[in-house]
Design a protein around this motif. Structure first.
Motif, PDB file in Angstrom:
ATOM      1  N   ASP A   1      47.479 -29.216   1.465  1.00 19.10           N
ATOM      2  CA  ASP A   1      46.558 -30.337   1.665  1.00 19.10           C
ATOM      3  C   ASP A   1      45.736 -30.163   2.945  1.00 19.10           C
ATOM      4  OD1 ASP A   1      47.760 -31.310  -0.588  1.00 19.10           O
ATOM      5  OD2 ASP A   1      48.542 -33.139   0.325  1.00 19.10           O
ATOM      6  N   PHE A   2      46.381 -29.721   4.019  1.00 24.91           N
ATOM      7  CA  PHE A   2      45.687 -29.542   5.295  1.00 24.91           C
ATOM      8  C   PHE A   2      44.643 -28.442   5.190  1.00 24.91           C
ATOM      9  CE2 PHE A   2      45.945 -28.131   9.937  1.00 24.91           C
ATOM     10  CZ  PHE A   2      45.140 -29.169  10.399  1.00 24.91           C
ATOM     11  N   SER A   3      44.967 -27.359   4.501  1.00 22.78           N
ATOM     12  CA  SER A   3      44.015 -26.260   4.327  1.00 22.78           C
ATOM     13  C   SER A   3      42.815 -26.713   3.515  1.00 22.78           C
ATOM     14  CB  SER A   3      44.704 -25.067   3.654  1.00 22.78           C
ATOM     15  OG  SER A   3      45.729 -24.549   4.463  1.00 22.78           O
ATOM     16  N   ASN A   4      43.054 -27.458   2.435  1.00 24.60           N
ATOM     17  CA  ASN A   4      41.936 -27.986   1.637  1.00 24.60           C
ATOM     18  C   ASN A   4      41.066 -28.929   2.469  1.00 24.60           C
ATOM     19  OD1 ASN A   4      42.101 -26.776  -0.945  1.00 24.60           O
ATOM     20  ND2 ASN A   4      43.818 -28.092  -1.502  1.00 24.60           N
ATOM     21  N   PHE A   5      41.705 -29.742   3.299  1.00 23.77           N
ATOM     22  CA  PHE A   5      40.966 -30.656   4.182  1.00 23.77           C
ATOM     23  C   PHE A   5      40.076 -29.870   5.144  1.00 23.77           C
ATOM     24  CE2 PHE A   5      40.972 -32.462   8.494  1.00 23.77           C
ATOM     25  CZ  PHE A   5      40.205 -33.599   8.285  1.00 23.77           C
ATOM     26  N   LEU A   6      40.627 -28.816   5.756  1.00 28.16           N
ATOM     27  CA  LEU A   6      39.842 -28.016   6.700  1.00 28.16           C
ATOM     28  C   LEU A   6      38.701 -27.283   6.008  1.00 28.16           C
ATOM     29  CD1 LEU A   6      42.685 -26.529   8.941  1.00 28.16           C
ATOM     30  CD2 LEU A   6      41.060 -28.333   9.554  1.00 28.16           C
ATOM     31  N   VAL A   7      38.920 -26.822   4.788  1.00 29.69           N
ATOM     32  CA  VAL A   7      37.838 -26.177   4.034  1.00 29.69           C
ATOM     33  C   VAL A   7      36.668 -27.137   3.849  1.00 29.69           C
ATOM     34  CG1 VAL A   7      37.180 -25.304   1.757  1.00 29.69           C
ATOM     35  CG2 VAL A   7      39.253 -24.465   2.849  1.00 29.69           C
ATOM     36  N   LEU A   8      36.958 -28.366   3.479  1.00 30.89           N
ATOM     37  CA  LEU A   8      35.897 -29.358   3.290  1.00 30.89           C
ATOM     38  C   LEU A   8      35.150 -29.621   4.593  1.00 30.89           C
ATOM     39  CD1 LEU A   8      37.680 -31.946   0.963  1.00 30.89           C
ATOM     40  CD2 LEU A   8      35.829 -30.384   0.343  1.00 30.89           C
ATOM     41  N   ARG A   9      35.873 -29.719   5.685  1.00 28.11           N
ATOM     42  CA  ARG A   9      35.238 -29.986   6.970  1.00 28.11           C
ATOM     43  C   ARG A   9      34.388 -28.805   7.417  1.00 28.11           C
ATOM     44  NH1 ARG A   9      36.563 -33.983  10.302  1.00 28.11           N
ATOM     45  NH2 ARG A   9      34.496 -33.364  11.050  1.00 28.11           N
ATOM     46  N   LEU A  10      34.887 -27.586   7.246  1.00 25.12           N
ATOM     47  CA  LEU A  10      34.131 -26.398   7.655  1.00 25.12           C
ATOM     48  C   LEU A  10      32.932 -26.169   6.752  1.00 25.12           C
ATOM     49  CD1 LEU A  10      37.066 -23.955   8.495  1.00 25.12           C
ATOM     50  CD2 LEU A  10      35.586 -25.140  10.117  1.00 25.12           C
ATOM     51  N   ASP A  11      33.088 -26.448   5.471  1.00 23.99           N
ATOM     52  CA  ASP A  11      31.955 -26.321   4.534  1.00 23.99           C
ATOM     53  C   ASP A  11      30.806 -27.234   4.940  1.00 23.99           C
ATOM     54  OD1 ASP A  11      32.236 -24.338   2.644  1.00 23.99           O
ATOM     55  OD2 ASP A  11      33.458 -25.544   1.302  1.00 23.99           O
ATOM     56  N   SER A  12      31.133 -28.410   5.431  1.00 26.27           N
ATOM     57  CA  SER A  12      30.096 -29.374   5.802  1.00 26.27           C
ATOM     58  C   SER A  12      29.337 -28.943   7.056  1.00 26.27           C
ATOM     59  CB  SER A  12      30.727 -30.753   6.044  1.00 26.27           C
ATOM     60  OG  SER A  12      31.525 -30.747   7.210  1.00 26.27           O
ATOM     61  N   LEU A  13      29.907 -28.008   7.798  1.00 30.79           N
ATOM     62  CA  LEU A  13      29.299 -27.567   9.052  1.00 30.79           C
ATOM     63  C   LEU A  13      28.125 -26.631   8.826  1.00 30.79           C
ATOM     64  CD1 LEU A  13      29.691 -27.735  12.154  1.00 30.79           C
ATOM     65  CD2 LEU A  13      31.138 -25.715  11.976  1.00 30.79           C
ATOM     66  N   GLY A  14      28.177 -25.875   7.737  1.00 33.20           N
ATOM     67  CA  GLY A  14      27.122 -24.904   7.488  1.00 33.20           C
ATOM     68  C   GLY A  14      27.365 -23.607   8.246  1.00 33.20           C
ATOM     69  N   HIS A  15      26.329 -22.778   8.316  1.00 38.47           N
ATOM     70  CA  HIS A  15      26.443 -21.440   8.898  1.00 38.47           C
ATOM     71  C   HIS A  15      26.483 -21.494  10.423  1.00 38.47           C
ATOM     72  CE1 HIS A  15      25.706 -17.138   9.480  1.00 38.47           C
ATOM     73  NE2 HIS A  15      24.797 -17.487  10.364  1.00 38.47           N
ATOM     74  N   ILE A  16      27.460 -20.809  10.995  1.00 31.76           N
ATOM     75  CA  ILE A  16      27.517 -20.616  12.446  1.00 31.76           C
ATOM     76  C   ILE A  16      27.761 -19.137  12.693  1.00 31.76           C
ATOM     77  CG2 ILE A  16      28.831 -21.005  14.566  1.00 31.76           C
ATOM     78  CD1 ILE A  16      29.414 -23.762  13.749  1.00 31.76           C
ATOM     79  N   GLU A  17      26.895 -18.518  13.467  1.00 28.36           N
ATOM     80  CA  GLU A  17      27.070 -17.109  13.780  1.00 28.36           C
ATOM     81  C   GLU A  17      27.858 -16.979  15.071  1.00 28.36           C
ATOM     82  OE1 GLU A  17      24.340 -13.177  14.669  1.00 28.36           O
ATOM     83  OE2 GLU A  17      23.679 -14.620  13.150  1.00 28.36           O
ATOM     84  N   ALA A  18      28.817 -16.091  15.073  1.00 32.43           N
ATOM     85  CA  ALA A  18      29.666 -15.910  16.249  1.00 32.43           C
ATOM     86  C   ALA A  18      28.856 -15.359  17.409  1.00 32.43           C
ATOM     87  CB  ALA A  18      30.812 -14.966  15.928  1.00 32.43           C
ATOM     88  N   PRO A  19      29.230 -15.688  18.642  1.00 34.15           N
ATOM     89  CA  PRO A  19      28.537 -15.129  19.805  1.00 34.15           C
ATOM     90  C   PRO A  19      28.705 -13.618  19.840  1.00 34.15           C
ATOM     91  CG  PRO A  19      30.548 -16.250  20.468  1.00 34.15           C
ATOM     92  CD  PRO A  19      30.335 -16.584  19.028  1.00 34.15           C
ATOM     93  N   ARG A  20      27.657 -12.932  20.236  1.00 29.44           N
ATOM     94  CA  ARG A  20      27.707 -11.473  20.299  1.00 29.44           C
ATOM     95  C   ARG A  20      28.345 -11.024  21.605  1.00 29.44           C
ATOM     96  NH1 ARG A  20      23.774  -9.088  16.769  1.00 29.44           N
ATOM     97  NH2 ARG A  20      22.405 -10.647  15.821  1.00 29.44           N
TER      98      ARG A  20
END
Length: 246
Positions: free
Chosen positions: A153-172
């Motif tokens: 349940d927690f993993s599914n919850f985090l997937v939904l939250r991260l999906d809503s964030l959109g694309h984030i590129e890691a710092p180089r």
């Protein structure tokens, strides 16, 4: 070194996938302890202090990774992850409150055992930071089951939250970052020489590196969901309730 709040949020988001890996590692450690206990039971073997302590340590680490994911996620997610979000998940309230009991009181939490399975033997009572008496209801299923159900349940919850964030590129990583690291006395002289000889090539390679850490975290979280679903299948989860032992 200057660091803005926005840069910090991007850095924390880039750490998130590693913390998801730690969550997965701790979950599997709990399940492995449970599997080994069941194996000893079927073989008629007795546990000892070392084998029976492992489940306590594994669960303590597991519940603390939940706190870490909540806090780290709240750094770059809006709205922040609240414990009220986690309370709505299966066993969410127990994971939250028992984590406090383990971390602040040293409570072993999982100290019941019967026929190869680990349980929370009874409700837990403690005082919170405000001096209020708290009752933590023990799960009615064994440790492997409630950890797997919560993790799914927690993993599914985090997937939904991260999906809503959109694309984030890691710092180089910059060439300056590497140069600074090479100043360490632990770096051998030949490594500095190799770097200086290939500095231009390394700098060009760094410019081509791209990473989407939240996307990687989502992939890992979905893999955890699949693992939990597999382990919760009937062939793995013919569980008994403590009430059936009375």
């Amino acid at each position: 070194m200057s660091l803005t709040q926005d840069q910090h949020r991007i850095w924390v988001s880039s750490f998130f996938k590693s913390k998801v890996k730690e969550f997965d590692f701790c979950l599997r450690s709990v399940v492995e302890c449970c599997d080994q206990s069941m194996d000893r039971f079927h073989k008629g073997q007795q546990g000892n202090e070392q084998t029976e302590s492992r489940i306590v340590y594994a669960f303590s680490a597991f519940s603390n990774t939940v706190q870490s994911l909540k806090d780290a996620g709240s750094t770059f997610l809006k709205p922040k992850i609240a414990w009220s979000d986690i309370e709505g998940l299966r066993h969410g309230t127990f994971i939250w409150l028992s984590r406090n009991a383990a971390t602040h009181d040293g409570n072993p939490v999982i100290s019941g055992w019967t026929e190869g399975r680990y349980f929370v033997p009874k409700d837990i009572h403690r005082f919170d930071s405000s001096g209020k008496l708290i009752e933590i209801l023990a799960p009615t299923v064994d440790a492997a089951q409630f950890c797997l159900e919560f993790a799914k349940d927690f993993s599914n919850f985090l997937v939904l939250r991260l999906d809503s964030l959109g694309h984030i590129e890691a710092p180089r990583t910059s060439i300056e970052d590497i140069e600074k690291a090479l100043e360490s006395p632990m770096v051998p002289a030949f490594a500095r020489q190799l770097f200086n000889a290939q500095k231009s090539e390394i700098e060009r390679a760094l410019m081509l590196v791209k990473s989407e850490p939240t996307g990687d975290a989502i992939t890992l979280l979905r893999a955890i969901v699949t693992y939990c679903e597999t382990r919760l299948q009937p062939e793995f989860s013919s569980r008994i309730r403590p009430s059936e032992l009375l």
